[in-house]
Design an enzyme around this catalytic site. Structure first.
Site, PDB file in Angstrom:
ATOM      1  N   SER A   8       0.603  -1.331  -0.149  1.00 55.92           N
ATOM      2  CA  SER A   8       0.721  -0.124   0.093  1.00 55.92           C
ATOM      3  C   SER A   8       1.230   1.723  -0.477  1.00 55.92           C
ATOM      4  O   SER A   8       1.722   1.307   0.707  1.00 55.92           O
ATOM      5  CB  SER A   8      -0.721   0.244   1.285  1.00 55.92           C
ATOM      6  OG  SER A   8      -1.487   1.079   1.147  1.00 55.92           O
ATOM      7  N   HIS A  31      -1.287  -1.606  -4.243  1.00 58.98           N
ATOM      8  CA  HIS A  31      -2.890  -0.638  -3.851  1.00 58.98           C
ATOM      9  C   HIS A  31      -2.784   1.126  -2.962  1.00 58.98           C
ATOM     10  O   HIS A  31      -1.514   0.903  -2.717  1.00 58.98           O
ATOM     11  CB  HIS A  31      -2.588  -1.812  -2.368  1.00 58.98           C
ATOM     12  CG  HIS A  31      -4.208  -1.537  -1.874  1.00 58.98           C
ATOM     13  ND1 HIS A  31      -5.168  -2.102  -2.508  1.00 58.98           N
ATOM     14  CD2 HIS A  31      -5.207  -0.581  -0.750  1.00 58.98           C
ATOM     15  CE1 HIS A  31      -6.261  -1.965  -1.188  1.00 58.98           C
ATOM     16  NE2 HIS A  31      -5.636  -0.720  -0.648  1.00 58.98           N
ATOM     17  N   ASP A  33      -4.863   3.814  -2.577  1.00 64.00           N
ATOM     18  CA  ASP A  33      -5.992   4.493  -1.280  1.00 64.00           C
ATOM     19  C   ASP A  33      -5.826   5.359  -1.730  1.00 64.00           C
ATOM     20  O   ASP A  33      -5.119   6.224  -1.531  1.00 64.00           O
ATOM     21  CB  ASP A  33      -4.974   4.376   0.175  1.00 64.00           C
ATOM     22  CG  ASP A  33      -4.843   2.808   0.732  1.00 64.00           C
ATOM     23  OD1 ASP A  33      -6.219   2.320   0.438  1.00 64.00           O
ATOM     24  OD2 ASP A  33      -4.142   2.331   1.249  1.00 64.00           O
ATOM     25  N   MET A  35      -8.684   8.389  -0.110  1.00 61.43           N
ATOM     26  CA  MET A  35      -9.571   9.293   0.153  1.00 61.43           C
ATOM     27  C   MET A  35     -10.505  10.638   0.247  1.00 61.43           C
ATOM     28  O   MET A  35      -9.395  10.947  -0.407  1.00 61.43           O
ATOM     29  CB  MET A  35      -8.540   8.757   1.912  1.00 61.43           C
ATOM     30  CG  MET A  35      -8.362   7.375   1.959  1.00 61.43           C
ATOM     31  SD  MET A  35      -7.782   7.333   3.640  1.00 61.43           S
ATOM     32  CE  MET A  35      -6.598   5.735   3.753  1.00 61.43           C
ATOM     33  N   HIS A  64      -7.955   1.198  -4.151  1.00 62.46           N
ATOM     34  CA  HIS A  64      -9.016   1.159  -2.711  1.00 62.46           C
ATOM     35  C   HIS A  64      -9.799   2.669  -2.781  1.00 62.46           C
ATOM     36  O   HIS A  64      -9.042   3.677  -2.268  1.00 62.46           O
ATOM     37  CB  HIS A  64      -8.262   0.992  -1.200  1.00 62.46           C
ATOM     38  CG  HIS A  64      -9.313   0.646  -0.436  1.00 62.46           C
ATOM     39  ND1 HIS A  64      -8.924   0.102   0.414  1.00 62.46           N
ATOM     40  CD2 HIS A  64     -10.791   0.065  -0.727  1.00 62.46           C
ATOM     41  CE1 HIS A  64      -9.846   0.279   1.206  1.00 62.46           C
ATOM     42  NE2 HIS A  64     -11.100  -0.010   0.546  1.00 62.46           N
ATOM     43  N   MET A  66     -12.125   4.627  -0.837  1.00 62.32           N
ATOM     44  CA  MET A  66     -12.613   4.734  -0.330  1.00 62.32           C
ATOM     45  C   MET A  66     -13.693   6.149   0.223  1.00 62.32           C
ATOM     46  O   MET A  66     -12.871   7.559   0.868  1.00 62.32           O
ATOM     47  CB  MET A  66     -11.891   4.657   1.423  1.00 62.32           C
ATOM     48  CG  MET A  66     -11.233   3.436   1.618  1.00 62.32           C
ATOM     49  SD  MET A  66     -10.187   3.281   3.280  1.00 62.32           S
ATOM     50  CE  MET A  66      -8.625   3.267   1.884  1.00 62.32           C
ATOM     51  N   MET A 135     -12.170  -5.580   5.541  1.00 61.36           N
ATOM     52  CA  MET A 135     -11.228  -4.820   6.085  1.00 61.36           C
ATOM     53  C   MET A 135     -11.322  -5.040   7.394  1.00 61.36           C
ATOM     54  O   MET A 135     -11.888  -5.758   8.104  1.00 61.36           O
ATOM     55  CB  MET A 135     -12.216  -2.898   6.394  1.00 61.36           C
ATOM     56  CG  MET A 135     -12.001  -2.248   4.477  1.00 61.36           C
ATOM     57  SD  MET A 135      -9.985  -1.869   4.044  1.00 61.36           S
ATOM     58  CE  MET A 135      -9.635  -0.725   5.000  1.00 61.36           C
ATOM     59  N   ASP A 173      -7.516  -6.315   4.513  1.00 59.33           N
ATOM     60  CA  ASP A 173      -6.834  -4.678   4.248  1.00 59.33           C
ATOM     61  C   ASP A 173      -6.662  -4.466   5.385  1.00 59.33           C
ATOM     62  O   ASP A 173      -7.585  -3.811   6.339  1.00 59.33           O
ATOM     63  CB  ASP A 173      -6.889  -3.924   2.942  1.00 59.33           C
ATOM     64  CG  ASP A 173      -6.478  -2.362   3.152  1.00 59.33           C
ATOM     65  OD1 ASP A 173      -5.595  -2.052   4.328  1.00 59.33           O
ATOM     66  OD2 ASP A 173      -6.708  -2.059   2.080  1.00 59.33           O
ATOM     67  N   GLY A 195       0.782  -2.115   4.243  1.00 55.67           N
ATOM     68  CA  GLY A 195       1.399  -0.757   3.917  1.00 55.67           C
ATOM     69  C   GLY A 195       3.040  -0.363   4.792  1.00 55.67           C
ATOM     70  O   GLY A 195       3.553  -1.440   4.044  1.00 55.67           O
TER      71      GLY A 195
END
Length: 228
Positions: A8, A31, A33, A35, A64, A66, A135, A173, A195
């Site tokens: 991550s 990966h 993320d 957000m 991913h 979020m 998650m 994750d 991560g």
């Protein structure tokens, strides 16, 4: 079952993302993320950074999301270069339609569940997906401690996948590290986001190899994999 390790970049140096991607060249996916400071209380990156990162690395991107309004934004991440796009079911108004749109644009469609969201209500959706993400921390921040109470949920999800005879990847994750990856694998996961366990190591590529070896050993002994 093939183990996949997805470092991550949330734990990477954002000022050196291209170099950080190269540092884990042995990984299966990178990966990413995303957000928005609405769905989760943190703000990271968006479509322009994903576009740049896709040009800078040969490792496929696992985005991913979020974010709120996933139905609107998820397809744009495929167009930006993501090979897999994960939306949260809690943020999707029409998850089946969204999964089909992601697939139609050429990416793998994945759905994520927060820790408190049960898998059972979504059993009928599983054939529409390429991957399901459980998650194992509350989404929003890296470096959190793994929630052991998610292990039964991972097992139940694997049982549903087997029940329907699906070739569905099961990703975990949150808090995945050398001390937790074997428990996740034993419970039924085969795709692992890591991560700080990777980017916090002195040799990120070696950390990826070590995590892969641990997960492969655990899956080799797991009852769910032996029966597959």
């Amino acid at each position: 079952m093939a183990v996949q390790i997805n470092p991550s970049i949330l734990s990477a140096d954002f000022a050196r993302l291209a170099d950080e991607a190269d540092a884990v060249s042995g990984a299966d996916w990178l990966h990413v993320d995303v957000m928005d400071n609405h769905f989760v209380p943190n703000l990271t990156l968006g479509v322009p950074v994903v576009e740049s990162l896709a040009r800078a690395t040969d490792t496929p991107l696992d985005c991913h999301l979020m974010i709120e309004d996933a139905d609107r934004w998820a397809p744009q991440y495929v167009e930006a270069g993501a090979s897999s796009v994960t939306f949260h079911v809690e943020a999707a108004a029409a998850p089946v339609r969204l999964a089909r749109e992601i697939r139609a644009k050429g990416a793998r469609a994945s759905m994520a569940l927060k820790p408190a969201t049960p898998i059972e209500p979504y059993e009928d959706l599983l054939p529409e997906l390429d991957m399901l993400l459980i998650m194992t921390v509350e989404p929003g921040f890296g470096g959190q401690s793994f929630l052991d109470i998610m292990l039964p949920k991972i097992r139940r999800t694997r049982e549903l996948i087997k029940k329907h005879g699906l070739e569905l990847w099961l990703q975990v994750d949150g808090g995945v590290s050398a001390s937790t990856i074997e428990r996740c694998a034993n419970a039924g996961a085969d795709v692992f986001v890591a991560g700080s366990a990777v980017y916090g190591a002195s040799d990120p590529a070696a950390a990826v190899r070590a995590l892969r070896t641990q997960a492969e050993g655990a899956i080799g002994k797991a009852s769910w994999a032996c029966d597959h």
